[in-house]
Design an enzyme around this catalytic site. Structure first.
Site, PDB file in Angstrom:
ATOM      1  N   TYR A   1       0.814  -1.322  -0.077  1.00  0.00           N
ATOM      2  CA  TYR A   1       0.148   0.021   0.063  1.00  0.00           C
ATOM      3  C   TYR A   1       0.835   1.283   0.073  1.00  0.00           C
ATOM      4  O   TYR A   1       1.864   1.379   0.712  1.00  0.00           O
ATOM      5  CB  TYR A   1      -0.984   0.190   1.261  1.00  0.00           C
ATOM      6  CG  TYR A   1      -1.507   1.578   1.373  1.00  0.00           C
ATOM      7  CD1 TYR A   1      -2.496   1.981   0.452  1.00  0.00           C
ATOM      8  CD2 TYR A   1      -0.987   2.305   2.300  1.00  0.00           C
ATOM      9  CE1 TYR A   1      -2.973   3.032   0.619  1.00  0.00           C
ATOM     10  CE2 TYR A   1      -1.603   3.678   2.382  1.00  0.00           C
ATOM     11  CZ  TYR A   1      -2.549   4.017   1.558  1.00  0.00           C
ATOM     12  OH  TYR A   1      -2.823   5.294   1.565  1.00  0.00           O
TER      13      TYR A   1
ATOM     14  N   LYS B   1       6.057   9.438   3.125  1.00  0.00           N
ATOM     15  CA  LYS B   1       5.792   9.502   4.662  1.00  0.00           C
ATOM     16  C   LYS B   1       7.148   8.913   5.455  1.00  0.00           C
ATOM     17  O   LYS B   1       7.417   9.636   6.019  1.00  0.00           O
ATOM     18  CB  LYS B   1       4.523   8.582   5.125  1.00  0.00           C
ATOM     19  CG  LYS B   1       3.335   9.093   4.409  1.00  0.00           C
ATOM     20  CD  LYS B   1       2.779  10.357   4.701  1.00  0.00           C
ATOM     21  CE  LYS B   1       2.049  10.865   3.647  1.00  0.00           C
ATOM     22  NZ  LYS B   1       0.805  11.849   4.771  1.00  0.00           N
TER      23      LYS B   1
ATOM     24  N   HIS C   1       3.359  17.985   7.480  1.00  0.00           N
ATOM     25  CA  HIS C   1       2.332  17.333   6.727  1.00  0.00           C
ATOM     26  C   HIS C   1       1.473  18.457   6.175  1.00  0.00           C
ATOM     27  O   HIS C   1       0.378  18.483   6.908  1.00  0.00           O
ATOM     28  CB  HIS C   1       1.728  16.304   7.546  1.00  0.00           C
ATOM     29  CG  HIS C   1       0.794  15.426   6.917  1.00  0.00           C
ATOM     30  ND1 HIS C   1      -0.318  14.958   7.688  1.00  0.00           N
ATOM     31  CD2 HIS C   1       0.506  14.916   5.621  1.00  0.00           C
ATOM     32  CE1 HIS C   1      -1.124  13.942   6.760  1.00  0.00           C
ATOM     33  NE2 HIS C   1      -0.334  14.222   5.770  1.00  0.00           N
TER      34      HIS C   1
ATOM     35  N   SER D   1      -4.887  13.157   7.791  1.00  0.00           N
ATOM     36  CA  SER D   1      -4.878  12.486   6.833  1.00  0.00           C
ATOM     37  C   SER D   1      -6.238  12.422   6.344  1.00  0.00           C
ATOM     38  O   SER D   1      -7.142  12.113   7.517  1.00  0.00           O
ATOM     39  CB  SER D   1      -4.285  10.894   7.062  1.00  0.00           C
ATOM     40  OG  SER D   1      -2.888  11.051   7.251  1.00  0.00           O
TER      41      SER D   1
ATOM     42  N   ARG E   1      -7.069   5.420  -3.738  1.00  0.00           N
ATOM     43  CA  ARG E   1      -6.172   6.417  -4.084  1.00  0.00           C
ATOM     44  C   ARG E   1      -5.869   6.630  -5.717  1.00  0.00           C
ATOM     45  O   ARG E   1      -5.908   5.773  -6.357  1.00  0.00           O
ATOM     46  CB  ARG E   1      -4.897   6.448  -3.411  1.00  0.00           C
ATOM     47  CG  ARG E   1      -5.043   6.282  -1.708  1.00  0.00           C
ATOM     48  CD  ARG E   1      -4.793   7.843  -1.183  1.00  0.00           C
ATOM     49  NE  ARG E   1      -4.852   7.895   0.235  1.00  0.00           N
ATOM     50  CZ  ARG E   1      -4.931   8.845   0.883  1.00  0.00           C
ATOM     51  NH1 ARG E   1      -4.288   9.866   0.495  1.00  0.00           N
ATOM     52  NH2 ARG E   1      -5.198   9.098   2.127  1.00  0.00           N
TER      53      ARG E   1
HETATM   54  P1  GTP Z   1      -4.290  12.764   2.892  1.00  0.00           P
HETATM   55  O1  GTP Z   1      -3.859  12.525   1.341  1.00  0.00           O
HETATM   56  O2  GTP Z   1      -4.752  11.524   3.692  1.00  0.00           O
HETATM   57  O3  GTP Z   1      -3.012  13.259   3.655  1.00  0.00           O
HETATM   58  O4  GTP Z   1      -5.522  13.426   3.002  1.00  0.00           O
HETATM   59  P2  GTP Z   1      -6.087  15.102   2.730  1.00  0.00           P
HETATM   60  O5  GTP Z   1      -5.679  16.037   3.782  1.00  0.00           O
HETATM   61  O6  GTP Z   1      -5.261  15.628   1.258  1.00  0.00           O
HETATM   62  O7  GTP Z   1      -7.589  14.915   2.307  1.00  0.00           O
HETATM   63  P3  GTP Z   1      -8.521  15.054   0.906  1.00  0.00           P
HETATM   64  O8  GTP Z   1      -8.341  16.521   0.740  1.00  0.00           O
HETATM   65  O9  GTP Z   1      -8.288  14.039   0.003  1.00  0.00           O
HETATM   66  O10 GTP Z   1      -9.988  15.059   1.749  1.00  0.00           O
HETATM   67  C1  GTP Z   1     -10.455  13.976   2.180  1.00  0.00           C
HETATM   68  C2  GTP Z   1     -11.915  14.078   2.649  1.00  0.00           C
HETATM   69  O11 GTP Z   1     -12.258  15.221   3.110  1.00  0.00           O
HETATM   70  C3  GTP Z   1     -12.773  13.557   1.225  1.00  0.00           C
HETATM   71  O12 GTP Z   1     -13.758  12.694   1.633  1.00  0.00           O
HETATM   72  C4  GTP Z   1     -13.384  15.084   1.058  1.00  0.00           C
HETATM   73  O13 GTP Z   1     -14.499  15.120   0.276  1.00  0.00           O
HETATM   74  C5  GTP Z   1     -13.262  15.620   2.673  1.00  0.00           C
HETATM   75  N1  GTP Z   1     -13.307  17.155   2.761  1.00  0.00           N
HETATM   76  C6  GTP Z   1     -12.219  18.109   1.853  1.00  0.00           C
HETATM   77  N2  GTP Z   1     -12.359  19.203   2.139  1.00  0.00           N
HETATM   78  C7  GTP Z   1     -13.665  19.321   2.832  1.00  0.00           C
HETATM   79  C8  GTP Z   1     -14.353  20.503   3.201  1.00  0.00           C
HETATM   80  O14 GTP Z   1     -14.315  21.628   3.044  1.00  0.00           O
HETATM   81  N3  GTP Z   1     -15.888  20.127   3.870  1.00  0.00           N
HETATM   82  C9  GTP Z   1     -15.933  19.111   3.872  1.00  0.00           C
HETATM   83  N4  GTP Z   1     -17.111  18.715   4.640  1.00  0.00           N
HETATM   84  N5  GTP Z   1     -15.335  17.959   3.397  1.00  0.00           N
HETATM   85  C10 GTP Z   1     -14.200  17.992   3.040  1.00  0.00           C
HETATM   86  C1  SPV Z   2      -1.880  10.051   4.167  1.00  0.00           C
HETATM   87  O1  SPV Z   2      -2.317   9.035   4.808  1.00  0.00           O
HETATM   88  O2  SPV Z   2      -1.637  11.133   5.299  1.00  0.00           O
HETATM   89  C2  SPV Z   2      -1.631  10.102   3.145  1.00  0.00           C
HETATM   90  C3  SPV Z   2      -1.851   8.695   2.113  1.00  0.00           C
HETATM   91  O3  SPV Z   2      -1.113  11.029   2.230  1.00  0.00           O
HETATM   92  S1  SPV Z   2      -0.427   7.808   2.450  1.00  0.00           S
HETATM   93  O4  SPV Z   2       1.017   7.970   1.623  1.00  0.00           O
HETATM   94  O5  SPV Z   2      -0.619   6.481   2.289  1.00  0.00           O
HETATM   95  O6  SPV Z   2       0.269   7.802   3.761  1.00  0.00           O
HETATM   96 MN    MN Z   3      -0.980  12.665   4.054  1.00  0.00          MN
END
Ligand code: GTP
Ligand code: SPV
Ligand code: MN
Length: 605
Positions: free
Chosen positions: A205, A214, A234, A256, A382
């Site tokens: 994964y 990471k 992060h 995350s 992803r």
């Molecule tokens: P990692 O890649 O895991 O580090 O995550 P990330 O912080 O980049 O998260 P990402 O932007 O992919 O958001 C993940 C989830 O949060 C998704 O299900 C989105 O739909 C939800 N989300 C993002 N922004 C918002 C927001 O402004 N409001 C709400 N309600 N949900 C949000």
């Molecule tokens: C997170 O989990 O914060 C990610 C995805 O950005 S991973 O690269 O799988 O950790």
């Molecule tokens: Mn991340």
């Protein structure tokens, strides 16, 4: 043929070959011919092969690939992730620890001969633009073509990285990966910070095996940053271009799957677009930051692509992310629409494919499947997409010096308590705010979802050393930056009403909060001083166009600091500092306890 004369690289690769005993060793130069040949090889494998990838519809998804990991191997595994510093105290209370010798004794037999009869790929890569003073080189050896193809998107991969390293330097991170066994009890993600070394075994994964991400760019790099006076965080990095042409750069740390990719690529609401505002993406997950010659804090994105959460991504929520996935992307653990060999995930649209393959590989009627309340794509499925595909990629994306940061935002998923936005009193208070981030857990890591947990600076799973020393490092960086330090804010897009509906529309409308933050940075707007920090005056959050969605009563809730709730919050923070950190070997800087006392006193006034 090896791609470098560097004796340190050659010696280490020799050792890894002796340990894993592959039949063949292939050095990844990054050329198109080599990548194309690997794609042919990996897509020709039998269906049940662990590395198997599929080509998608070349008209709709040119050069895109699809892959499924094992059902027990779909997220980061925090309980099997270790920081193996020499001393237990080095890893601190937020990490699993084992002595380096002990861990090597445990894992060496697992790696012994693990690549017999198969190929070892040697991947040189740069985290950060080639030649940037902030960039660093890594070498990952792996037995997975899936890893090679993902690293090709996520990093600057190939012989250019060795050219950057030079013929004598020993300053590269050594990453060993093998996806040998599917038994999750034998899975280990191990960092040896003092040795610039990562050992990852028995996972396929992303976050566990794309070792530049990471493992290196956060866990190892945070330790390097502590020793070399810079920061690995992060954080997304974005630029807001104002109507006068000035661009303000902001970083934001959310745990995350809490909205970094979405915020990084946001499309401003119509009114803002009309006025000439634009948002540019520099990064969506990781920022490396260092004071520049002018004394300000500069950030680069060490990555070259996005490894984004697929479910929830659609043309409305994140048009730019969706556009990123339309060429040369890799999809992992989403569903297939067999009618036209394309991909599908929850909320991509309202029409699940009739002739579907769900993420574990079961062929099904997708409509019926979804009607039964089951998911077609894994919640942590992803896409891996090249940054250059992004319609709003910043013109500074490859700037080796990085971009100057005006504001740092912390945030988490909080149904209650935390207001929409507030500003810290100063850097020290901002560091306290970072230490106090807590958030409901998500599918990005294995374990229960929706449980509130402490996630300081959104770095709990990624701090490569003792969290107390990490907080001290934040305070030291603030002292070094002095009056040029970015201003620090906290946001929460996830506050809900009594029925559990989000009070704030989020996504593009988060621009309205960025607008206030920029105005605060520029000293253009006053704020309300509360016990926990500076809050916006209601009239300073621009609600033009969303007056129906966010009536005055909702905004009022979003901007409320409930003293009783906050007294509980502070009591929990004191418990966290005392019991979870200090009693377990974390040295909490006195300045952070002083902040806690200050806020408590404010609340009791
Ligand atoms: P990692 O890649 O895991 O580090 O995550 P990330 O912080 O980049 O998260 P990402 O932007 O992919 O958001 C993940 C989830 O949060 C998704 O299900 C989105 O739909 C939800 N989300 C993002 N922004 C918002 C927001 O402004 N409001 C709400 N309600 N949900 C949000
Ligand atoms: C997170 O989990 O914060 C990610 C995805 O950005 S991973 O690269 O799988 O950790
Ligand atoms: Mn991340």
């Amino acid at each position: 043929m090896s791609l470098t004369k560097n004796p340190n690289v050659l010696k280490w690769v020799d050792e890894m070959v002796a340990l894993c005993q592959p039949e063949k060793v292939v050095w990844i130069d990054g050329s198109k011919e080599q990548i194309d040949a690997l794609i042919e090889e990996v897509t020709s494998l039998p269906d049940d092969s662990w590395d198997k990838m599929y080509k998608l519809n070349p008209e709709k998804y040119p050069n895109c690939l699809y892959h499924r990991t094992r059902a027990n191997d779909v997220a980061r595994v925090e309980d099997r992730t270790f920081i193996c510093s020499k001393e237990k105290k080095g890893a601190g209370p937020t990490n699993n620890w084992m002595a380096p010798d002990e861990m090597k004794a445990l894992l060496t037999p697992m790696y012994n001969g693990v690549m017999k009869g198969r190929t070892m790929y040697v991947i040189p890569y740069s985290m950060g633009p080639i030649g940037s003073p902030l960039a660093k080189v890594g070498v990952e050896v792996t037995d997975s073509i899936y890893v090679v193809l993902n690293m090709n998107i996520m990093t600057r991969m190939g012989k250019q990285a060795f050219e950057n390293l030079g013929d004598t330097s020993d300053d590269f991170v050594r990453g060993l990966h093998s996806k040998a066994d599917v038994d999750p009890e034998k899975r280990y993600i191990v960092q040896f910070p003092e040795e610039n070394t990562i050992w990852s075994i028995n996972s396929a994964y992303g976050g566990n095996v794309l070792l530049g991400k990471k493992c290196f760019a956060l866990r190892i790099a945070s330790f390097q940053g502590k020793n070399e006076a810079w920061m690995a965080e992060h954080m997304l990095i974005l630029g807001v271009k104002k109507p006068n042409g000035d661009v303000k750069y902001i970083t934001a740390a959310f745990p995350s799957a809490c909205g970094k990719t979405n915020l990084a690529m946001l499309i401003p609401p119509e009114g803002y677009k009309k006025d000439g505002y634009e948002v540019f993406t520099v990064g969506d997950d990781i920022a490396w930051m260092k004071p520049g010659k002018d004394g300000r804090l500069y950030a680069i994105n060490p990555e070259n692509g996005f490894f984004g959460v697929a479910p929830g991504t659609n043309a409305k929520s994140n048009y730019n992310a969706l556009a990123c996935t339309k060429n040369g992307a890799i999809f992992t653990n989403v569903a297939l629409d067999n009618s036209d060999n394309t991909v599908w995930w929850e909320k991509l649209n309202e029409n699940p494919p009739k002739d579907a393959t769900e993420w574990t590989g079961i062929k099904c009627d997708g409509e019926a499947w979804v009607a039964e309340g089951k998911k077609l794509a894994h919640p942590n499925s992803r896409f891996t997409a090249p940054a250059q595909n992004c319609p709003c990629i910043s013109p500074e994306f490859n700037n080796p010096e990085g971009v100057p940061i005006s504001a740092i935002i912390f945030g988490g998923r909080r149904a209650t308590t935390a207001p929409l936005v507030y500003q810290s009193f100063d850097w020290t208070h901002g560091t306290y705010l970072g230490s106090a981030v807590s958030s409901e857990t998500t599918a990005a890591a294995t374990g229960a979802v929706g449980v509130l947990r402490h996630d300081p600076m959104a770095m709990k799973p990624f701090i490569g050393y003792n969290v107390g020393d990490y907080w001290a490092h934040w305070l030291e960086m603030g002292a070094r930056l002095g009056s040029k330090a970015p201003k620090i804010f906290n946001v929460n897009w996830f506050r809900t009403d009594e029925e559990g509906n989000f009070l704030w529309p989020g996504f593009g409308d988060n621009m309205r909060v960025l607008d206030w933050i920029i105005k605060r940075v520029e000293g253009e707007v006053d704020a309300v001083e509360t016990p926990i920090g500076f809050l916006p005056k209601a009239e300073d959050i621009n609600l033009k166009g969303i007056e129906d969605e966010v009536p005055a009563s909702a905004l009022q809730k979003l901007l409320t600091v409930d003293k009783e709730e906050w007294k509980k919050e502070i009591a929990e923070m004191r418990r966290y500092y005392d019991e979870d950190i200090k009693a377990k070997g974390g040295n909490i800087p006195q300045a952070l306890y002083d902040e806690l006392d200050m806020i408590e006193a404010n609340l009791n006034k």
